[in-house]
Design a protein around this motif. Structure first.
Motif, PDB file in Angstrom:
ATOM      1  N   PRO A  29     135.625 117.579  47.573  1.00 11.28           N
ATOM      2  CA  PRO A  29     134.884 118.680  48.194  1.00 11.28           C
ATOM      3  C   PRO A  29     134.808 118.466  49.701  1.00 11.28           C
ATOM      4  O   PRO A  29     134.926 117.334  50.173  1.00 11.28           O
ATOM      5  CB  PRO A  29     133.503 118.591  47.549  1.00 11.28           C
ATOM      6  CG  PRO A  29     133.335 117.158  47.201  1.00 11.28           C
ATOM      7  CD  PRO A  29     134.724 116.656  46.862  1.00 11.28           C
ATOM      8  N   PRO A  30     134.602 119.554  50.466  1.00  9.34           N
ATOM      9  CA  PRO A  30     134.469 119.399  51.920  1.00  9.34           C
ATOM     10  C   PRO A  30     133.383 118.371  52.251  1.00  9.34           C
ATOM     11  O   PRO A  30     132.293 118.406  51.687  1.00  9.34           O
ATOM     12  CB  PRO A  30     134.076 120.799  52.394  1.00  9.34           C
ATOM     13  CG  PRO A  30     134.652 121.705  51.346  1.00  9.34           C
ATOM     14  CD  PRO A  30     134.508 120.952  50.057  1.00  9.34           C
ATOM     15  N   LEU A  31     133.715 117.427  53.116  1.00 10.08           N
ATOM     16  CA  LEU A  31     132.876 116.263  53.383  1.00 10.08           C
ATOM     17  C   LEU A  31     131.770 116.563  54.394  1.00 10.08           C
ATOM     18  O   LEU A  31     132.037 117.016  55.515  1.00 10.08           O
ATOM     19  CB  LEU A  31     133.736 115.119  53.910  1.00 10.08           C
ATOM     20  CG  LEU A  31     133.067 113.776  54.131  1.00 10.08           C
ATOM     21  CD1 LEU A  31     132.562 113.204  52.808  1.00 10.08           C
ATOM     22  CD2 LEU A  31     134.044 112.806  54.779  1.00 10.08           C
ATOM     23  N   SER A  32     130.527 116.319  53.992  1.00 10.57           N
ATOM     24  CA  SER A  32     129.404 116.388  54.932  1.00 10.57           C
ATOM     25  C   SER A  32     129.594 115.256  55.940  1.00 10.57           C
ATOM     26  O   SER A  32     130.164 114.210  55.622  1.00 10.57           O
ATOM     27  CB  SER A  32     128.079 116.221  54.197  1.00 10.57           C
ATOM     28  OG  SER A  32     127.892 117.280  53.293  1.00 10.57           O
ATOM     29  N   THR A  33     129.109 115.452  57.157  1.00  6.39           N
ATOM     30  CA  THR A  33     129.397 114.478  58.202  1.00  6.39           C
ATOM     31  C   THR A  33     128.351 114.539  59.314  1.00  6.39           C
ATOM     32  O   THR A  33     127.528 115.445  59.347  1.00  6.39           O
ATOM     33  CB  THR A  33     130.818 114.725  58.776  1.00  6.39           C
ATOM     34  OG1 THR A  33     131.148 113.701  59.696  1.00  6.39           O
ATOM     35  CG2 THR A  33     130.924 116.072  59.445  1.00  6.39           C
ATOM     36  N   ILE A  34     128.406 113.591  60.188  1.00 10.56           N
ATOM     37  CA  ILE A  34     127.583 113.579  61.389  1.00 10.56           C
ATOM     38  C   ILE A  34     128.489 113.968  62.556  1.00 10.56           C
ATOM     39  O   ILE A  34     129.548 113.377  62.757  1.00 10.56           O
ATOM     40  CB  ILE A  34     126.973 112.189  61.661  1.00 10.56           C
ATOM     41  CG1 ILE A  34     126.148 111.704  60.481  1.00 10.56           C
ATOM     42  CG2 ILE A  34     126.162 112.207  62.955  1.00 10.56           C
ATOM     43  CD1 ILE A  34     124.913 112.503  60.204  1.00 10.56           C
ATOM     44  N   ASN A  35     128.094 114.969  63.301  1.00 11.21           N
ATOM     45  CA  ASN A  35     128.861 115.429  64.450  1.00 11.21           C
ATOM     46  C   ASN A  35     128.223 114.875  65.713  1.00 11.21           C
ATOM     47  O   ASN A  35     127.047 115.121  65.982  1.00 11.21           O
ATOM     48  CB  ASN A  35     128.883 116.962  64.496  1.00 11.21           C
ATOM     49  CG  ASN A  35     129.805 117.492  65.558  1.00 11.21           C
ATOM     50  OD1 ASN A  35     130.890 116.970  65.757  1.00 11.21           O
ATOM     51  ND2 ASN A  35     129.378 118.531  66.237  1.00 11.21           N
ATOM     52  N   TYR A  36     128.975 114.103  66.480  1.00  5.77           N
ATOM     53  CA  TYR A  36     128.486 113.548  67.736  1.00  5.77           C
ATOM     54  C   TYR A  36     129.004 114.402  68.891  1.00  5.77           C
ATOM     55  O   TYR A  36     130.124 114.894  68.845  1.00  5.77           O
ATOM     56  CB  TYR A  36     128.966 112.104  67.915  1.00  5.77           C
ATOM     57  CG  TYR A  36     128.367 111.177  66.896  1.00  5.77           C
ATOM     58  CD1 TYR A  36     127.086 110.687  67.057  1.00  5.77           C
ATOM     59  CD2 TYR A  36     129.077 110.806  65.765  1.00  5.77           C
ATOM     60  CE1 TYR A  36     126.513 109.838  66.127  1.00  5.77           C
ATOM     61  CE2 TYR A  36     128.513 109.963  64.815  1.00  5.77           C
ATOM     62  CZ  TYR A  36     127.243 109.479  65.009  1.00  5.77           C
ATOM     63  OH  TYR A  36     126.681 108.654  64.080  1.00  5.77           O
ATOM     64  N   PRO A  37     128.225 114.554  69.959  1.00  9.23           N
ATOM     65  CA  PRO A  37     128.659 115.365  71.109  1.00  9.23           C
ATOM     66  C   PRO A  37     129.688 114.609  71.950  1.00  9.23           C
ATOM     67  O   PRO A  37     129.395 114.140  73.058  1.00  9.23           O
ATOM     68  CB  PRO A  37     127.353 115.632  71.864  1.00  9.23           C
ATOM     69  CG  PRO A  37     126.502 114.445  71.541  1.00  9.23           C
ATOM     70  CD  PRO A  37     126.866 114.062  70.124  1.00  9.23           C
ATOM     71  N   ILE A  38     130.896 114.484  71.431  1.00  7.51           N
ATOM     72  CA  ILE A  38     131.944 113.682  72.059  1.00  7.51           C
ATOM     73  C   ILE A  38     132.246 114.162  73.489  1.00  7.51           C
ATOM     74  O   ILE A  38     132.419 113.345  74.392  1.00  7.51           O
ATOM     75  CB  ILE A  38     133.226 113.712  71.201  1.00  7.51           C
ATOM     76  CG1 ILE A  38     132.961 113.123  69.817  1.00  7.51           C
ATOM     77  CG2 ILE A  38     134.365 112.980  71.894  1.00  7.51           C
ATOM     78  CD1 ILE A  38     132.546 111.685  69.808  1.00  7.51           C
ATOM     79  N   ASP A  39     132.301 115.478  73.692  1.00  9.39           N
ATOM     80  CA  ASP A  39     132.589 115.995  75.037  1.00  9.39           C
ATOM     81  C   ASP A  39     131.527 115.542  76.033  1.00  9.39           C
ATOM     82  O   ASP A  39     131.846 115.088  77.136  1.00  9.39           O
ATOM     83  CB  ASP A  39     132.674 117.519  75.031  1.00  9.39           C
ATOM     84  CG  ASP A  39     133.872 118.039  74.264  1.00  9.39           C
ATOM     85  OD1 ASP A  39     134.826 117.256  74.047  1.00  9.39           O
ATOM     86  OD2 ASP A  39     133.857 119.213  73.878  1.00  9.39           O
ATOM     87  N   GLU A  40     130.282 115.672  75.640  1.00 11.02           N
ATOM     88  CA  GLU A  40     129.178 115.267  76.521  1.00 11.02           C
ATOM     89  C   GLU A  40     129.204 113.757  76.764  1.00 11.02           C
ATOM     90  O   GLU A  40     128.985 113.292  77.884  1.00 11.02           O
ATOM     91  CB  GLU A  40     127.845 115.686  75.899  1.00 11.02           C
ATOM     92  CG  GLU A  40     126.647 115.423  76.769  1.00 11.02           C
ATOM     93  CD  GLU A  40     125.343 115.836  76.088  1.00 11.02           C
ATOM     94  OE1 GLU A  40     124.289 115.461  76.623  1.00 11.02           O
ATOM     95  OE2 GLU A  40     125.375 116.506  75.042  1.00 11.02           O
TER      96      GLU A  40
END
Length: 79
Positions: A29-40
């Motif tokens: 199933p589509p994986l839940s994840t933590i999104n980090y503000p990589i651009d910032e």
């Protein structure tokens, strides 16, 4: 039989990743994840390096970044 192969995710096991890499929404199933503000984060790091190069001395910095929880189908709601 191995429960991981019976299609019972997330009913018996919730899985979460980190970094929100591009393929996490395309696996099953589509994986839940933590999104980090990589651009910032990159912008702050670049500014610090440029300050070091051009000013020859830089004060230590501490920057807090706000991660985002991206809930997809790999976790079960327990509320």
């Amino acid at each position: 039989m191995n429960h991981f192969l019976t299609g019972e995710l997330p009913a018996q096991l919730s899985i979460i990743g980190y970094d929100n890499v591009f393929f996490t929404r395309h696996v099953y199933p589509p994986l839940s994840t933590i999104n980090y503000p990589i651009d910032e984060m990159g912008k702050v790091a670049a500014q610090w390096v440029l300050s070091l190069v051009y000013q020859k001395s830089v004060q230590p910095i501490q920057t807090l970044f706000q991660p985002e929880l991206v809930i997809r189908q790999s976790v079960v709601n327990i509320t």
